[in-house]
Write an enzyme that holds these catalytic residues in place. Structure first.
Site, PDB file in Angstrom:
ATOM      1  N   ASP A 138       0.523  -1.217  -0.015  1.00  0.00           N
ATOM      2  CA  ASP A 138       0.472   0.110  -0.278  1.00  0.00           C
ATOM      3  C   ASP A 138       1.001   0.819   0.044  1.00  0.00           C
ATOM      4  O   ASP A 138       0.842   2.350   0.582  1.00  0.00           O
ATOM      5  CB  ASP A 138      -0.827  -0.172   1.529  1.00  0.00           C
ATOM      6  N   LYS A 161       2.190   3.793  -6.022  1.00  0.00           N
ATOM      7  CA  LYS A 161       1.596   2.688  -7.015  1.00  0.00           C
ATOM      8  C   LYS A 161       2.474   1.584  -8.175  1.00  0.00           C
ATOM      9  O   LYS A 161       2.421   0.025  -8.353  1.00  0.00           O
ATOM     10  CB  LYS A 161       0.568   2.676  -7.754  1.00  0.00           C
ATOM     11  N   ASP A 170      -3.601  -3.568  -2.145  1.00  0.00           N
ATOM     12  CA  ASP A 170      -4.311  -1.994  -2.119  1.00  0.00           C
ATOM     13  C   ASP A 170      -3.986  -0.473  -3.427  1.00  0.00           C
ATOM     14  O   ASP A 170      -3.835  -1.103  -3.952  1.00  0.00           O
ATOM     15  CB  ASP A 170      -4.077  -1.209  -0.767  1.00  0.00           C
ATOM     16  N   ASN A 171      -5.670  -0.379  -4.199  1.00  0.00           N
ATOM     17  CA  ASN A 171      -5.866   1.037  -4.974  1.00  0.00           C
ATOM     18  C   ASN A 171      -5.163  -0.246  -6.073  1.00  0.00           C
ATOM     19  O   ASN A 171      -4.498   0.962  -7.027  1.00  0.00           O
ATOM     20  CB  ASN A 171      -4.818   1.743  -4.275  1.00  0.00           C
ATOM     21  N   GLU A 189     -11.574   3.837  -0.427  1.00  0.00           N
ATOM     22  CA  GLU A 189     -11.084   4.787   0.663  1.00  0.00           C
ATOM     23  C   GLU A 189     -12.510   5.991   0.930  1.00  0.00           C
ATOM     24  O   GLU A 189     -11.964   6.877   0.237  1.00  0.00           O
ATOM     25  CB  GLU A 189     -10.208   4.838   1.571  1.00  0.00           C
TER      26      GLU A 189
END
Ligand SMILES: C[S@@+](CC[C@H](N)C(=O)[O-])C[C@H]1O[C@@H](n2cnc3c(N)ncnc32)[C@H](O)[C@@H]1O
Length: 264
Positions: A191, A194, A219-220, A249
């Site tokens: 996380d 990226k 994540d993401n 989120e």
């Protein structure tokens, strides 16, 4: 005359308040780039300027004021309330957080790594669910964020379950064995920025820090997105990979977590 000016000021302030805290946040809820531009650039810079503080510092203040010391769940709820009612922040958040919780419980790791600590929200989420004896190593390269995270983790009473290491992931991963006595990680939560997901995954492989059954949870993967990482874990015979659909989120923008089991 004076009354008229006073009234105009009050109405103006009310309109600005409604625009800032209600109308614009509602309008950007469904658009990824509008939401990130509004929350992560415009509002953050404006509030930093008017309060002479940073978002992590304001989040920490909310925890110290409203959460119960030694109660990780109350720290998590306080941060989620702060992010829904006052200021968005780039924590994994409550919705994706429940997916993270279930993966942590399912893996029940003997060793765990988190890349990207920020204020320690996901660190607290993970650490509170670890089996006795397991320590989470969390990596953060921003010293100001690390300083806040240490206080959040300590407030939650989880300092003995977490080792927060400051520095860039690319430098720290190769040192995990010698410096921290790690042989392999059972769970890695990715996380951080990226563009580091793919090189750091390859680094974990090269350093022999993954074993058959190790789980990567990223994540993401949709927003902001990690296309090269996704293409890699989904096409490589080394992984069995599955997408968990959710939302960015504290918004209604699609995002999700990718769980990838290392097959050796
Ligand atoms: C999205 S935030 C992490 C949020 C946190 N995991 C949570 O859910 O509460 C990403 C964090 O990763 C940190 N970061 C980004 N790239 C990094 C790197 N290569 N090494 C260490 N930290 C990094 C950033 O400073 C930032 O605090």
């Amino acid at each position: 005359m004076l009354l008229g000016v006073l009234l105009a000021c009050v109405v103006g302030a009310a309109v600005l308040y409604a625009l800032f805290f209600w109308l614009i946040p509602a309008a950007v809820q469904h658009n990824a780039w509008a939401a990130l531009l509004w929350h992560d650039v415009i509002v953050e810079r404006f509030l930093d300027f008017v309060t002479s503080s940073t978002r992590p510092q304001r989040l920490l203040k909310a925890v110290q004021k409203k959460a119960i010391r030694g109660d990780p769940q109350s720290v998590i709820s306080t941060i989620d309330n702060f992010c829904r009612s006052s200021e968005w922040a780039m924590n994994v958040g409550d919705e994706k957080g429940t997916i993270l919780d279930s993966v942590v419980c399912e893996v029940s790791p003997g060793s765990a790594l988190e890349l990207g600590t920020y204020c320690g929200y996901s660190t607290v989420r993970i650490a509170r669910l670890l089996p006795p004896g397991t320590k989470l190593i969390t990596v953060e390269f921003n010293p100001d964020f690390a300083k806040v995270a240490r206080q959040v983790i300590e407030f939650a009473g989880l300092q003995d379950k977490v080792l927060l290491v400051e520095g860039p992931s690319g430098d720290l991963i190769p040192k995990m064995r010698d410096q921290f006595g790690i042989t392999t990680f059972d769970l890695v939560f990715l996380d951080h920025w990226k563009d580091r997901y793919l090189p750091d995954t390859k680094l974990l492989e090269e350093c022999g820090l993954l074993q058959k059954g190790s789980v990567l949870l990223a994540d993401n993967v949709i927003c902001p997105g990690t296309p090269e990482y996704l293409a890699y874990v989904r096409s490589s015979p080394k992984y069995d990979s599955k997408y968990f659909k959710s939302h960015l989120e504290y918004t209604k923008v699609e995002d999700g977590l990718e769980k990838s089991i290392f097959l050796g």
